[in-house]
Design an enzyme around this catalytic site. Structure first.
Site, mmCIF file in Angstrom:
data_model
loop_
_atom_site.group_PDB
_atom_site.id
_atom_site.type_symbol
_atom_site.label_atom_id
_atom_site.label_comp_id
_atom_site.label_asym_id
_atom_site.label_seq_id
_atom_site.Cartn_x
_atom_site.Cartn_y
_atom_site.Cartn_z
ATOM 1 N N ARG A 151 0.843 -1.209 0.000
ATOM 2 C CA ARG A 151 0.000 0.000 0.000
ATOM 3 C C ARG A 151 0.872 1.251 0.000
ATOM 4 O O ARG A 151 0.537 2.253 0.654
ATOM 5 C CB ARG A 151 -0.964 0.029 1.181
ATOM 6 C CG ARG A 151 -1.719 -1.253 1.430
ATOM 7 C CD ARG A 151 -2.492 -1.712 0.230
ATOM 8 N NE ARG A 151 -3.222 -2.954 0.492
ATOM 9 C CZ ARG A 151 -3.852 -3.644 -0.457
ATOM 10 N NH1 ARG A 151 -3.818 -3.239 -1.724
ATOM 11 N NH2 ARG A 151 -4.504 -4.733 -0.156
ATOM 12 N N LYS A 272 1.187 -8.490 13.958
ATOM 13 C CA LYS A 272 -0.124 -8.750 13.345
ATOM 14 C C LYS A 272 -0.309 -10.265 13.423
ATOM 15 O O LYS A 272 0.428 -11.009 12.764
ATOM 16 C CB LYS A 272 -0.105 -8.257 11.901
ATOM 17 C CG LYS A 272 -1.317 -8.644 11.067
ATOM 18 C CD LYS A 272 -1.238 -8.013 9.669
ATOM 19 C CE LYS A 272 -2.401 -8.422 8.791
ATOM 20 N NZ LYS A 272 -2.373 -7.781 7.463
ATOM 21 N N GLU A 276 -5.523 -11.984 8.405
ATOM 22 C CA GLU A 276 -5.223 -12.024 6.972
ATOM 23 C C GLU A 276 -4.066 -12.976 6.667
ATOM 24 O O GLU A 276 -3.152 -12.654 5.906
ATOM 25 C CB GLU A 276 -4.926 -10.607 6.450
ATOM 26 C CG GLU A 276 -6.115 -9.675 6.639
ATOM 27 C CD GLU A 276 -5.933 -8.281 6.064
ATOM 28 O OE1 GLU A 276 -4.786 -7.832 5.951
ATOM 29 O OE2 GLU A 276 -6.958 -7.657 5.746
ATOM 30 N N ARG A 326 -17.954 -8.136 10.058
ATOM 31 C CA ARG A 326 -16.535 -7.834 10.270
ATOM 32 C C ARG A 326 -16.344 -6.660 11.227
ATOM 33 O O ARG A 326 -15.380 -6.620 11.988
ATOM 34 C CB ARG A 326 -15.897 -7.546 8.908
ATOM 35 C CG ARG A 326 -14.495 -7.015 9.000
ATOM 36 C CD ARG A 326 -13.856 -6.984 7.635
ATOM 37 N NE ARG A 326 -12.690 -6.117 7.649
ATOM 38 C CZ ARG A 326 -11.906 -5.904 6.610
ATOM 39 N NH1 ARG A 326 -12.161 -6.503 5.459
ATOM 40 N NH2 ARG A 326 -10.861 -5.111 6.695
ATOM 41 N N LYS A 350 -7.089 -0.035 15.055
ATOM 42 C CA LYS A 350 -7.407 0.871 13.935
ATOM 43 C C LYS A 350 -8.520 1.818 14.368
ATOM 44 O O LYS A 350 -9.433 1.408 15.095
ATOM 45 C CB LYS A 350 -7.840 0.081 12.704
ATOM 46 C CG LYS A 350 -6.689 -0.641 12.022
ATOM 47 C CD LYS A 350 -7.074 -1.177 10.641
ATOM 48 C CE LYS A 350 -5.874 -1.911 10.034
ATOM 49 N NZ LYS A 350 -6.079 -2.352 8.650
ATOM 50 N N ASP A 355 -11.606 -0.656 7.956
ATOM 51 C CA ASP A 355 -10.252 -0.617 7.412
ATOM 52 C C ASP A 355 -9.962 0.720 6.721
ATOM 53 O O ASP A 355 -9.847 0.757 5.504
ATOM 54 C CB ASP A 355 -10.079 -1.774 6.418
ATOM 55 C CG ASP A 355 -8.624 -2.057 6.132
ATOM 56 O OD1 ASP A 355 -7.765 -1.462 6.785
ATOM 57 O OD2 ASP A 355 -8.355 -2.876 5.230
ATOM 58 N N GLU A 383 -4.418 4.393 1.195
ATOM 59 C CA GLU A 383 -4.901 3.180 0.515
ATOM 60 C C GLU A 383 -6.311 3.360 -0.045
ATOM 61 O O GLU A 383 -6.569 3.022 -1.194
ATOM 62 C CB GLU A 383 -4.863 2.007 1.508
ATOM 63 C CG GLU A 383 -5.417 0.724 0.927
ATOM 64 C CD GLU A 383 -5.305 -0.450 1.896
ATOM 65 O OE1 GLU A 383 -4.775 -0.267 3.006
ATOM 66 O OE2 GLU A 383 -5.756 -1.546 1.524
ATOM 67 N N GLU A 492 -14.732 12.262 -0.192
ATOM 68 C CA GLU A 492 -15.886 11.498 0.315
ATOM 69 C C GLU A 492 -17.091 11.671 -0.618
ATOM 70 O O GLU A 492 -17.826 10.722 -0.890
ATOM 71 C CB GLU A 492 -16.238 11.997 1.716
ATOM 72 C CG GLU A 492 -17.411 11.282 2.347
ATOM 73 C CD GLU A 492 -17.711 11.801 3.757
ATOM 74 O OE1 GLU A 492 -17.422 12.983 4.033
ATOM 75 O OE2 GLU A 492 -18.233 11.021 4.566
ATOM 76 N N TRP A 522 -14.339 -11.036 2.066
ATOM 77 C CA TRP A 522 -13.660 -10.071 2.938
ATOM 78 C C TRP A 522 -14.581 -9.342 3.924
ATOM 79 O O TRP A 522 -14.118 -8.518 4.718
ATOM 80 C CB TRP A 522 -12.907 -9.036 2.097
ATOM 81 C CG TRP A 522 -11.783 -9.656 1.329
ATOM 82 C CD1 TRP A 522 -11.831 -10.138 0.059
ATOM 83 C CD2 TRP A 522 -10.448 -9.904 1.794
ATOM 84 N NE1 TRP A 522 -10.610 -10.655 -0.306
ATOM 85 C CE2 TRP A 522 -9.732 -10.517 0.744
ATOM 86 C CE3 TRP A 522 -9.774 -9.645 2.992
ATOM 87 C CZ2 TRP A 522 -8.389 -10.898 0.861
ATOM 88 C CZ3 TRP A 522 -8.433 -10.018 3.105
ATOM 89 C CH2 TRP A 522 -7.762 -10.636 2.054
HETATM 90 C C1 GCV Z 1 -0.554 -4.766 5.899
HETATM 91 C C2 GCV Z 1 -5.629 -3.825 4.916
HETATM 92 C C3 GCV Z 1 -4.654 -3.657 3.796
HETATM 93 C C4 GCV Z 1 -3.500 -4.649 3.931
HETATM 94 C C5 GCV Z 1 -2.854 -4.447 5.293
HETATM 95 C C6 GCV Z 1 -3.924 -4.651 6.361
HETATM 96 C C7 GCV Z 1 -3.403 -4.434 7.784
HETATM 97 O O1 GCV Z 1 -6.316 -5.026 4.822
HETATM 98 O O2 GCV Z 1 -5.314 -3.827 2.575
HETATM 99 O O3 GCV Z 1 -2.588 -4.406 2.899
HETATM 100 O O4 GCV Z 1 -1.785 -5.326 5.491
HETATM 101 O O5 GCV Z 1 -4.971 -3.750 6.153
HETATM 102 O O6 GCV Z 1 -3.664 -3.364 8.315
HETATM 103 O O7 GCV Z 1 -2.759 -5.299 8.318
#
Ligand code: GCV
Length: 660
Positions: A151, A272, A276, A326, A350, A355, A383, A492, A522
């Protein structure tokens, strides 16, 4: 001894530290008192500024302070706090430690001539948040799908090139300098998705991390490393990474001991896990507190911290299953663990539950774990907000998040609940650092908000403009402010409506694709049909997500009647004819906002063109080029979104504009 100021390679933009920004300081008589490496850094900065502008610097006890225009002194045992005041023609910065002196120096630079006029009582400045950190999602090796920087929209990595740490770290030193000038004090140097090559940074390649740490240290920045939870297996050859296994614990203890042998002030690990595809404690039937505490125990003897990410959710969801949400995941996973994390484990959350969309509510997890140390994570890399091809200044969004009071209007704000603020960095080896030169404003604003979460972001934007375009003339300042000020809301307007999110092209996430993620695993759906759109997250009839908030927010979000317009489709599935608080129907809002958004970009393009000749031509040209793409893309968004909803709903635009 003064430490020489790092010189970035030729052609690299000075960003918010151009020589002109130091002119007011550089023409003065300056006394520096204190010792230590960061005082040497301050001395180097001042010496260079004075050499350029005929000022004079003295280091040592000095004659009486009255003989100087500026006194920079350390008087304390350490820390980032400084006091700045002006009396009898002398401005004095008194800091508790070298780091405070460095921040005090940059404070004076920001003030410019104002620092040397009038008189004012000493004011104390201390960062509200102890750790102000950038996470770089940089890979050492170029990843076949994600490229070098996951990203990343600003070229390759600042730290890694040709499969290893850069040999020439001048650019990294300059980066550290820019970061210190906006208050950032920590950097994680690799991607949280830890691939095989990068796993080795923890052990046999720690020397490379140490070299980067040495380059950042003179500007008060501590280095952190993302590690894989499976490291004992991947690197240590153990049959398990079970956090309760004694051999695993011993492995982490020994690996960490070696890290500190190389990097005495190492900040700690970022993890992490179970997210994912990254390994984590769930594989062993252990909790995330067990996982985080394993690493915390290894770091504890050295004063290190583990940042454990709360971004844990099921990315193999069945789109037919309307009960799994989610948005609920982080809260559901982590609230039950409140109070179980070690003292040096920080839960990194976050800012929104999904996301980094252009609009999300604040994550309910932030207000629900009073016995857990919290870092709030935002995304400077754009992103989902135009990927540094679109101008989108995120200061107002982050400020809204930091001012939100999760426990109700009388409770603490997010900025008060969090101990730390983290941003995913938007910088790379691009000559303008951030690809889009105006995206520098995001990096700068992030650092300053992390220092002072209650600050008015518009004041910080003005600061950035004043420094970056120094000496800034009125038309330039007004023009740059005009194009950035409302750019988040403009973005936005022409993208996914009313908080529903996504609608981006799968994979790379740039540009519109309304159903791109609609039938994917997802968990990112909008549920548009011929009658309406949105996700029912109410407790009464939906996924129950709204009930994760404390009162009054749970009630505010529960009903479409009280839910704020901008979040309506995040919380509710409503008919296209639903009337918003604005008085417009949802469908008419979609049409109007998309036309308006593109008109605002057209206006920004005109404004930018009018600034030609008023700034560095290369900077102007790069932005102009980005605006061409932004305009093309905004029109594409407008037309795809409007056509999609016209075709779904059959409702014509009240104003009869062209919709295909
Ligand atoms: C680093 C989103 C992004 C992923 C990223 C993920 C995260 O899903 O698309 O590229 O991975 O967030 O924050 O871990």
């Amino acid at each position: 001894m003064p430490l020489p100021v790092p010189v970035p390679p030729d052609g690299v933009d000075p960003a918010w530290l151009p020589p002109a920004a130091f002119r007011p300081l550089g023409s003065r008589r300056i006394l520096i008192r204190g010792s230590g490496p960061l005082v040497d850094t301050v001395h180097g900065e001042v010496a260079e500024a004075c050499a350029r502008s005929e000022g004079r610097v003295v280091r040592g006890p000095g004659p009486g302070a009255a003989a100087f225009d500026l006194v920079l002194e350390v008087d304390g045992v350490g820390g980032e706090t400084f006091t700045c005041g002006r009396r009898d023609g002398t401005t004095t910065v008194t800091a508790l430690g070298g780091a405070g002196l460095l921040y005090g120096l940059f404070h004076v630079v920001r003030l410019g001539e104002e620092a040397f006029s009038g008189e004012w009582a000493p004011e104390t400045h201390r960062p509200a948040l102890a750790l102000r950190m950038l996470d770089h999602w940089d890979n050492v090796a170029v990843h076949p799908v994600m490229g070098q920087v996951e990203r990343g929209y600003a070229g390759g990595s600042l730290f890694w090139a040709d499969g290893r740490a850069r040999g020439d770290l001048d650019r990294v030193r300059s980066y550290g300098r820019l970061l210190a000038a906006c208050g950032i004090n920590a950097v994680a140097v690799n991607n949280v998705n830890v691939h095989e090559t990068e796993a080795h940074l923890l052990t046999d390649r720690i020397g490379e991390v140490a070299a980067i740490a040495a380059a950042l240290r003179p500007y008060g920045i501590r280095t952190h490393l993302s590690v894989t939870f499976a490291a004992p297996m991947v690197l240590g050859g153990l049959p398990t990474a079970d956090p309760l296994d004694p051999a695993v614990r011993a492995w982490w203890a020994e690996a960490t001991r070696r890290v500190y042998e190389e990097i005495g002030d190492f900040g700690g690990y970022v993890v992490k896990a179970d997210s994912e595809g990254q390994p984590g404690p769930f594989a062993y039937g252990r909790s995330h507190a067990d996982g985080a505490n394993l690493l915390a125990a290894a770091l504890e003897p050295y004063g290190g911290t583990v940042h454990w990410r709360a971004f844990v959710y099921d990315h193999h969801q069945d789109w037919r299953d309307r009960t799994t949400d989610r948005a609920r995941a982080a809260y559901d996973h982590f609230v039950p663990l409140d109070g179980e994390f070690a003292a040096n484990a920080v839960l990194q959350v976050k800012h929104g539950p999904m996301d980094f969309q252009v609009r999300e509510p604040v994550s309910p997890l932030i207000g629900a774990v009073p016995r857990t140390r919290l870092a709030v994570e935002v995304q400077a890399t754009q992103e989902y907000t135009g990927q540094q091809r679109h101008a989108c200044w995120l200061g107002p969004m982050w400020s809204e998040v930091l001012r939100f009071r999760p426990q109700g209007p009388e409770g603490p704000s997010v900025g008060e609940l969090a101990e730390e603020l983290v941003a995913v960095s938007n910088a790379g080896d691009d000559p303008f650092w951030t690809g889009h030169p105006l995206a520098q404003a995001n990096l700068y604003t992030f650092g300053r908000l992390a220092w002072e979460p209650g600050a008015d972001p518009h004041r910080l934007l003005d600061e950035w403009i004043g420094l970056t375009f120094a000496p800034v003339a009125r038309p330039t300042a007004d023009g740059v402010r005009a194009v950035l000020d409302g750019s988040w809301r403009t973005y936005e307007k022409y993208t996914a409506p009313l908080g529903v999110g996504f609608m981006v092209q799968p994979g790379h996430h740039y540009g519109p694709s309304v159903d791109g993620y609609e039938y994917s695993p997802w968990g990112t759906y909008h549920f548009a049909d011929r009658d309406g759109i949105g996700v029912d997250r109410s407790a009464a009839t939906g996924t129950g997500y709204a009930a994760q908030y404390a009162k009054p927010w749970s009630q505010t979000y529960e009903s479409p009647e009280t839910c704020p317009d901008e979040l309506l489709l995040f919380f509710h599935h409503v008919p296209y004819g639903h009337v918003l608080h604005s008085g417009r129907t949802v469908i008419q809002h979609i049409y109007d906002s998309h036309f308006e958004g593109v008109e605002e970009v057209e206006e920004a393009v005109r404004m930018w063109a009018s600034l030609a000749g008023l700034m560095d031509p290369a900077r102007h040209a790069r932005v102009a080029e980005r605006y061409e793409e932004q305009l093309r893309s905004a029109r594409e968004w407008r037309d795809q979104i409007n056509s999609y909803f016209f075709r779904k709903s059959g409702v014509p635009d009240e104003r009869g504009r062209r919709i295909c």
